[in-house]
Structures are given as structure tokens and as C-alpha cells.
Design an enzyme around this catalytic site. Structure first.
Site, short mmCIF file in Angstrom:
data_model
loop_
_atom_site.label_atom_id
_atom_site.label_comp_id
_atom_site.label_asym_id
_atom_site.label_seq_id
_atom_site.Cartn_x
_atom_site.Cartn_y
_atom_site.Cartn_z
N THR A 1 0.84 -1.19 0.00
CA THR A 1 0.00 0.00 0.00
C THR A 1 0.88 1.24 0.00
O THR A 1 2.10 1.16 -0.15
CB THR A 1 -1.03 -0.09 1.17
OG1 THR A 1 -1.90 1.01 1.06
CG2 THR A 1 -0.38 -0.11 2.54
N TYR B 1 -15.32 4.35 2.10
CA TYR B 1 -16.22 3.45 2.84
C TYR B 1 -16.37 3.82 4.31
O TYR B 1 -17.00 3.10 5.08
CB TYR B 1 -15.80 1.99 2.67
CG TYR B 1 -14.37 1.72 3.07
CD1 TYR B 1 -14.02 1.44 4.37
CD2 TYR B 1 -13.36 1.77 2.12
CE1 TYR B 1 -12.72 1.21 4.73
CE2 TYR B 1 -12.05 1.54 2.45
CZ TYR B 1 -11.73 1.25 3.75
OH TYR B 1 -10.43 1.04 4.11
N ALA C 1 -6.12 5.39 -7.09
CA ALA C 1 -7.25 4.45 -7.16
C ALA C 1 -8.01 4.64 -8.47
O ALA C 1 -8.55 3.68 -9.04
CB ALA C 1 -8.18 4.66 -5.97
N ASP D 1 -6.97 -3.92 -7.48
CA ASP D 1 -7.95 -2.88 -7.12
C ASP D 1 -9.11 -2.85 -8.12
O ASP D 1 -10.27 -2.71 -7.74
CB ASP D 1 -7.29 -1.50 -7.05
CG ASP D 1 -6.60 -1.27 -5.71
OD1 ASP D 1 -6.96 -1.96 -4.73
OD2 ASP D 1 -5.70 -0.41 -5.64
N ASN E 1 -0.44 -3.77 -6.11
CA ASN E 1 -0.85 -3.88 -4.70
C ASN E 1 -0.71 -5.31 -4.18
O ASN E 1 -0.97 -5.58 -3.01
CB ASN E 1 -2.29 -3.39 -4.49
CG ASN E 1 -3.32 -4.34 -5.09
OD1 ASN E 1 -2.99 -5.19 -5.90
ND2 ASN E 1 -4.56 -4.19 -4.69
N LYS F 1 3.35 1.58 -3.91
CA LYS F 1 2.72 0.80 -4.98
C LYS F 1 3.50 0.86 -6.32
O LYS F 1 3.55 -0.13 -7.04
CB LYS F 1 1.29 1.27 -5.19
CG LYS F 1 0.34 0.81 -4.07
CD LYS F 1 -1.08 1.21 -4.39
CE LYS F 1 -2.05 0.54 -3.43
NZ LYS F 1 -3.44 0.68 -3.86
N GLY G 1 -18.05 1.56 -0.91
CA GLY G 1 -16.69 1.14 -1.28
C GLY G 1 -16.11 -0.03 -0.49
O GLY G 1 -15.07 -0.56 -0.87
P1 NAP Z 1 -4.86 9.91 -4.18
O1 NAP Z 1 -3.98 9.24 -5.17
O2 NAP Z 1 -4.26 10.75 -3.13
O3 NAP Z 1 -5.94 10.79 -4.99
C1 NAP Z 1 -6.84 11.63 -4.32
C2 NAP Z 1 -7.88 12.16 -5.30
O4 NAP Z 1 -8.79 12.98 -4.57
C3 NAP Z 1 -7.26 13.05 -6.39
O5 NAP Z 1 -8.02 12.94 -7.56
C4 NAP Z 1 -7.43 14.44 -5.77
O6 NAP Z 1 -7.46 15.47 -6.72
C5 NAP Z 1 -8.79 14.30 -5.14
N1 NAP Z 1 -9.01 15.31 -4.10
C6 NAP Z 1 -8.45 15.34 -2.87
N2 NAP Z 1 -8.89 16.45 -2.20
C7 NAP Z 1 -9.72 17.11 -3.05
C8 NAP Z 1 -10.47 18.31 -2.95
N3 NAP Z 1 -10.45 19.05 -1.82
N4 NAP Z 1 -11.21 18.69 -3.98
C9 NAP Z 1 -11.25 17.95 -5.13
N5 NAP Z 1 -10.56 16.80 -5.29
C10 NAP Z 1 -9.79 16.39 -4.25
O7 NAP Z 1 -5.74 8.83 -3.40
P2 NAP Z 1 -6.26 7.41 -3.93
O8 NAP Z 1 -5.31 6.36 -3.54
O9 NAP Z 1 -6.61 7.55 -5.35
O10 NAP Z 1 -7.56 7.21 -3.02
C11 NAP Z 1 -8.71 8.02 -3.22
C12 NAP Z 1 -9.81 7.56 -2.26
O11 NAP Z 1 -10.22 6.22 -2.58
C13 NAP Z 1 -9.39 7.52 -0.80
O12 NAP Z 1 -10.46 7.98 0.00
C14 NAP Z 1 -9.14 6.04 -0.53
O13 NAP Z 1 -9.35 5.69 0.82
C15 NAP Z 1 -10.20 5.41 -1.42
N6 NAP Z 1 -9.83 4.05 -1.83
C16 NAP Z 1 -10.72 3.06 -1.53
C17 NAP Z 1 -10.44 1.77 -1.92
C18 NAP Z 1 -11.41 0.68 -1.59
O14 NAP Z 1 -11.01 -0.48 -1.61
N7 NAP Z 1 -12.66 1.01 -1.33
C19 NAP Z 1 -9.25 1.46 -2.61
C20 NAP Z 1 -8.37 2.52 -2.91
C21 NAP Z 1 -8.68 3.81 -2.51
P3 NAP Z 1 -6.09 16.23 -7.12
O15 NAP Z 1 -5.44 15.38 -8.19
O16 NAP Z 1 -6.56 17.54 -7.66
O17 NAP Z 1 -5.26 16.37 -5.89
#
Ligand code: NAP
Length: 471
Positions: free
Chosen positions: A260, A418, A331, A301, A285, A264, A439
Site C-alpha cells: 500500500t 467506505y 485508485a 484494485d 498492490n 505501490k 466502497g
Molecule cells: P490519491 O492518489 O491521493 O488521490 C486523491 C484524489 O482525490 C485526487 O483525484 C485528488 O485530486 C482528489 N481530491 C483530494 N482532495 C480534493 C479536494 N479538496 N477537492 C477535489 N478533489 C480532491 O488517493 P487514492 O489512492 O486515489 O484514493 C482516493 C480515495 O479512494 C481515498 O479515499 C481512498 O481511501 C479510497 N480508496 C478506496 C479503496 C477501496 O477499496 N474502497 C481502494 C483505494 C482507494 P487532485 O489530483 O486535484 O489532488
């Protein structure tokens, strides 16, 4: 089988449990320090010291429990013929690290089985542990941070907590932890009626930080419910240390990893083989190690994402229409890739940082059209799938600001977040008649391919494991 572990060590008891061996733990109450001192005065070899201590423990408990099988164990750290004990002071720990830094020492694990007050079997395993050279500052930082733990361990380290201190290990995970479970299982199978035990397989989740990870709870539950001989642990690996540490852990017999943040991309780069989906996403992952030590990197994922939707929204067809994906982080790449693979004809991608979305689209597929963050609501009436992959809406974060009043009520709406189980975004989508999927199912389903590859059984995702990870 009536087995007694002549030890109060919770680690040793846990190792037996991993192999599904039930044992009672009894403290042998021997004066280890005195015995060791007199053996050292007689210039006994380190392996004889470990063996004698294991024997003393087993014998003492066997005398009081002659009908039971009694297992005594001991471990000593041998560096150039000298036994290193538990550091008594911080200065001891400092000196110990100065000596071991950059050098190879041996961990000698002795196991002795008694029955009817007689020794029936003994086994000694030797693990070769090479430490990275440590600078004075690294030693000082380690002493300061790790002293509360270090004082309870020979040489002053716990391998499972700090494997990144090592550059090479030749040994077995459980031997290093203090009990030679493989040979013990083999002995019991041959000599104790009704015993059918297997040496446990070890897998781990690696990240930084890692304490919050739900994976140990999920995989631990699946090991338990499937009665599998195995162990799944969480290890904190500092940034930049993944490559070397994975090699070290493989040297210790760890056969699989979940990886994680922030590792990754590194996980993909270090592998000998990459699955097409991991390659397309640009991150891994899940790592599977084969018997020759070769590593295959996968990214599950997207599989978890699609399976969650198929299971929880049975009339959803990705091919039925375009999708709108919000967010272009790590993600999102897995979501986009899996939607394309599942047959989505077109995907609108919207992200706060436009350039990030453009880069992702360019890399993944011409079927992805990037739209401005401000324009996202304009596409809601035409799409049949809407996905939030941003972290917005997560407990403690701001909500995802979006007006869904124009949404196609036949659209399926899902959120990767989630916690809470149903985000304000999903609550709003439900109010417009859409089917919604949370999620947590993605988290659970992404774990199943790794579990099957490492432990040989495909686990079931049910409400019990869901409740456990949400606790
Ligand atoms: P990440 O790489 O840090 O990406 C975060 C995303 O959120 C980017 O698109 C970012 O936009 C956007 N964002 C953050 N703050 C924002 C704001 N204030 N306004 C608009 N956009 C905003 O994170 P990630 O790994 O992709 O994970 C994203 C989410 O998915 C997390 O909550 C994570 O816990 C969840 N997730 C869940 C699972 C599951 O199994 N259910 C698996 C993976 C991830 P910018 O590019 O503009 O910063």
C-alpha cells in the site's frame, strides 16, 4: 494431543496457533541467566547454550506433566562465537548495534521435545542475518525510538518490526521469531497419533504508515475460517526501502505481499513479472513469490472495484453506457482501467487538477475524455455509471460538492470511500432513484486474489468479514 509449550512467550504460542497446533503454555521458571553464565564460563558454544536452555525448560515442565508432550525452545544471537543477550541499558543497545552493524550474525533457535520426562527429539535451526551498516545518527535515532521494545529482545531488535535494518537474511521466518514450526509439525505428524499439521505460509502487508491497515484483520479472518496454516502480518517499511526489504523478507521465507501507500509504484518496479493490469495501471498492490523466489506483481484494485459492483448491483452493465469518473489519483487509474476492460464505451474523467487527469487519460486509453472539474454536473444526465474516486466525503474530510439533480435515475452510483459506509454523495444519489454501492466491498474483493495465490483457497466475502473490517 496434549502438548505443552514450556514458555510464556506469546510469540511462540502464536506461531503454534498459526500452524493450528493447540498447546497449553506453562512457564518453566528456570534461572536462564545463571545457566547461561555458567555455560559461558565453561566456554560452551552458542548452539549448545541454546540447546541446553531449551532442554532445561522442557525437562522442568515434563517432570510435572509426564503424560504430556512438552516443547522447550530457546534462541541465542551468536556473533563471532559470542552470545548477545537482551540489552540491559540504552548504552548496551548502542554497543550491540555498533558491533552488529554491517556484519552477519546468526540466530540459533533450539527446540527440544520431552515426553515421560525424557528427551524425545531436538532440532536446531540457524538463520544468517546481515545488517546494513548504520551511521552513528541512525543508531542514536534507533536507540531513542525503539528502546521500550528493544530491551526485550536479544541483540536489541525485532526483525518483524524493522526488517529494513537488514541487507540479507538466509533463514526461515518462524525460526527467526523463535520456534522452528516446520520441523516441529513434521515430528508431531510422525510420532504423535492423529497429528496432521502443515508448516504455515507467511504473507504481509507493507506500507508507511501501516497501523491503520484493515488487511491483517481481513486475511486473519479468512485464515481462521478456512482453517489454513498461515500467518498474515503488517510491516511498516519507510519510504525508499521497499526493494531491499522485500528481498530480505523473501530470504526469510515470506511468500506474498500486499503493498500500500507509498510503495505501490516501487512494488511494480521491483517485480520479475508484471500482470498486464498492473502494468496498465502503473502500480501494484499484490506480490506473489514463487518457489524460486521470482516475484509477480499484480494490481487487484480494479478487480475488487468491478466485482463489488457486480455482486451488489446485479443489473449494472458497464457496456450499457458512458461513465463519469471523479478523481484522477492512484485508485482512479485502477477504476478507469477496469471499466475499459469491462467494456465501458466511453469515460468522462474529471479531476480538480486538470493536468493530472490529462496525463492519466493519455497513458490509459483514447476512450477517456477529460472534462473540467466545474463541468462535471453537465454529464450526469447522459451517463449510466458514476464513480467517486476522490477522498472527498471520507470521515474527517470535506464532502464532495456536487448537485445530482440532473442525474439519470437509471445510473449506478458508487463511491470508493467506505467510512462512512454510505457517503453524503451516495445518500443524494439514492434520493434521485439511483442504485448505489459503497466502497467497502471493493476493499474486501481486492484482497481475494492475493489470498488465493498465497494460501491456496479463494476466500468468501460475506457480512462477517465486512463487519470485522468496519469495526
Ligand atoms: P490519491 O492518489 O491521493 O488521490 C486523491 C484524489 O482525490 C485526487 O483525484 C485528488 O485530486 C482528489 N481530491 C483530494 N482532495 C480534493 C479536494 N479538496 N477537492 C477535489 N478533489 C480532491 O488517493 P487514492 O489512492 O486515489 O484514493 C482516493 C480515495 O479512494 C481515498 O479515499 C481512498 O481511501 C479510497 N480508496 C478506496 C479503496 C477501496 O477499496 N474502497 C481502494 C483505494 C482507494 P487532485 O489530483 O486535484 O489532488
Amino acid at each position: 494431543m496434549d502438548l505443552i509449550l514450556a514458555s510464556q512467550s506469546s510469540t511462540r504460542w502464536r506461531i503454534l496457533s498459526c500452524a493450528r497446533i493447540i498447546a497449553k503454555a506453562v512457564s518453566p521458571q528456570i534461572d536462564e541467566e545463571n545457566i547461561t553464565r555458567s555455560l559461558m564460563a565453561e566456554k560452551a558454544m552458542p548452539r549448545d547454550i541454546a540447546d541446553t536452555l531449551a532442554e532445561h525448560k522442557a525437562k522442568k515442565v515434563s517432570i510435572k506433566n509426564p503424560l504430556s508432550w512438552v516443547l522447550g525452545c530457546d534462541q541465542v544471537l551468536d556473533f563471532e562465537g559470542k552470545v548477545f543477550g537482551k540489552p540491559k541499558t540504552q548504552e548496551d543497545l548502542r554497543q550491540s548495534l555498533i558491533r552488529l552493524s554491517g556484519e552477519t550474525h546468526r540466530l540459533i533457535t533450539a527446540n527440544v521435545m520431552y515426553h515421560n520426562t525424557k528427551p524425545m527429539w531436538r532440532h536446531i535451526s540457524v538463520s544468517h542475518m546481515t545488517m546494513h551498516p548504520m551511521t552513528v545518527t541512525e543508531i542514536e535515532t534507533y536507540v531513542e525510538k525503539s528502546w521500550p521494545d528493544a530491551q526485550h529482545s536479544a541483540g536489541g531488535y525485532y526483525f518483524e518490526k524493522t526488517p529494513h535494518l537488514f541487507s540479507e537474511v538466509r533463514g526461515n521466518w518462524f525460526d527467526i521469531m523463535g520456534l522452528s514450526i516446520g520441523p516441529i509439525a513434521e515430528y508431531l505428524n510422525q510420532h504423535v497419533n492423529g497429528s496432521v499439521f502443515n508448516a504455515p505460509t507467511v504473507a504481509a502487508v507493507l506500507g508507511h504508515p501501516i497501523a491503520h491497515s484493515k488487511s491483517p484483520c481481513m486475511h486473519g479472518h479468512w485464515l481462521e475460517t478456512n482453517k489454513i496454516s498461515g500467518s498474515y502480518i503488517a510491516i511498516d517499511i519507510p519510504p525508499g526501502k521497499l526493494f531491499q526489504t522485500v528481498k530480505v523478507l523473501i530470504g526469510a521465507g515470506v511468500m506474498g505481499f500486499n503493498v500500500t501507500l507509498p510503495h505501490k509504484e516501487d512494488a511494480l518496479a521491483l517485480a520479475d513479472y508484471q500482470t498486464p493490469r498492473a502494468k496498465a495501471i502503473g502500480a501494484a498492490n499484490t506480490l506473489v513469490v514463487d518457489l524460486k523466489g521470482s516475484i509477480t506483481a499484480d494490481n487487484t484494485d480494479g478487480y475488487g472495484f468491478i466485482t463489488n459492483l457486480k455482486v451488489n448491483s446485479s443489473d449494472w452493465f458497464p457496456q450499457a453506457g458512458s461513465a463519469l469518473v471523479l478523481g484522477a489519483g492512484g485508485a482512479s487509474r485502477a477504476v478507469l482501467s477496469s471499466l475499459i476492460e469491462a467494456g465501458a464505451p466511453k469515460i468522462y474523467l474529471s479531476n480538480r487538477t486538470l493536468q493530472r487527469a490529462k496525463d492519466v487519460a493519455l497513458q490509459l486509453s483514447p476512450l477517456i475524455e477529460v472534462i473540467d472539474w466545474e463541468d462535471k454536473e453537465r454529464y450526469l444526465s447522459t451517463v449510466t455509471t458514476v464513480v467517486n474516486t476522490t477522498s472527498l466525503g471520507m470521515t474527517g474530510k470535506p464532502p464532495l460538492e456536487i448537485d445530482l439533480s440532473s442525474i439519470n435515475p437509471k445510473a449506478m452510483v458508487t463511491d470508493l470511500v467506505y467510512t462512512p459506509l454510505e457517503t453524503p454523495f451516495l445518500v443524494q444519489a439514492r434520493s434521485f432513484g439511483c442504485s448505489v454501492v459503497g466502497g467497502v466491498g471493493m476493499l474486501l474483493h481486492q484482497g481475494t486474489p492475493g489470498f488465493e495465490a498465497w494460501f491456496g483457497t479463494c476466500p468468501i466475502v460475506d457480512s462477517e468479514v465486512e463487519a470485522l473490517v468496519l469495526k
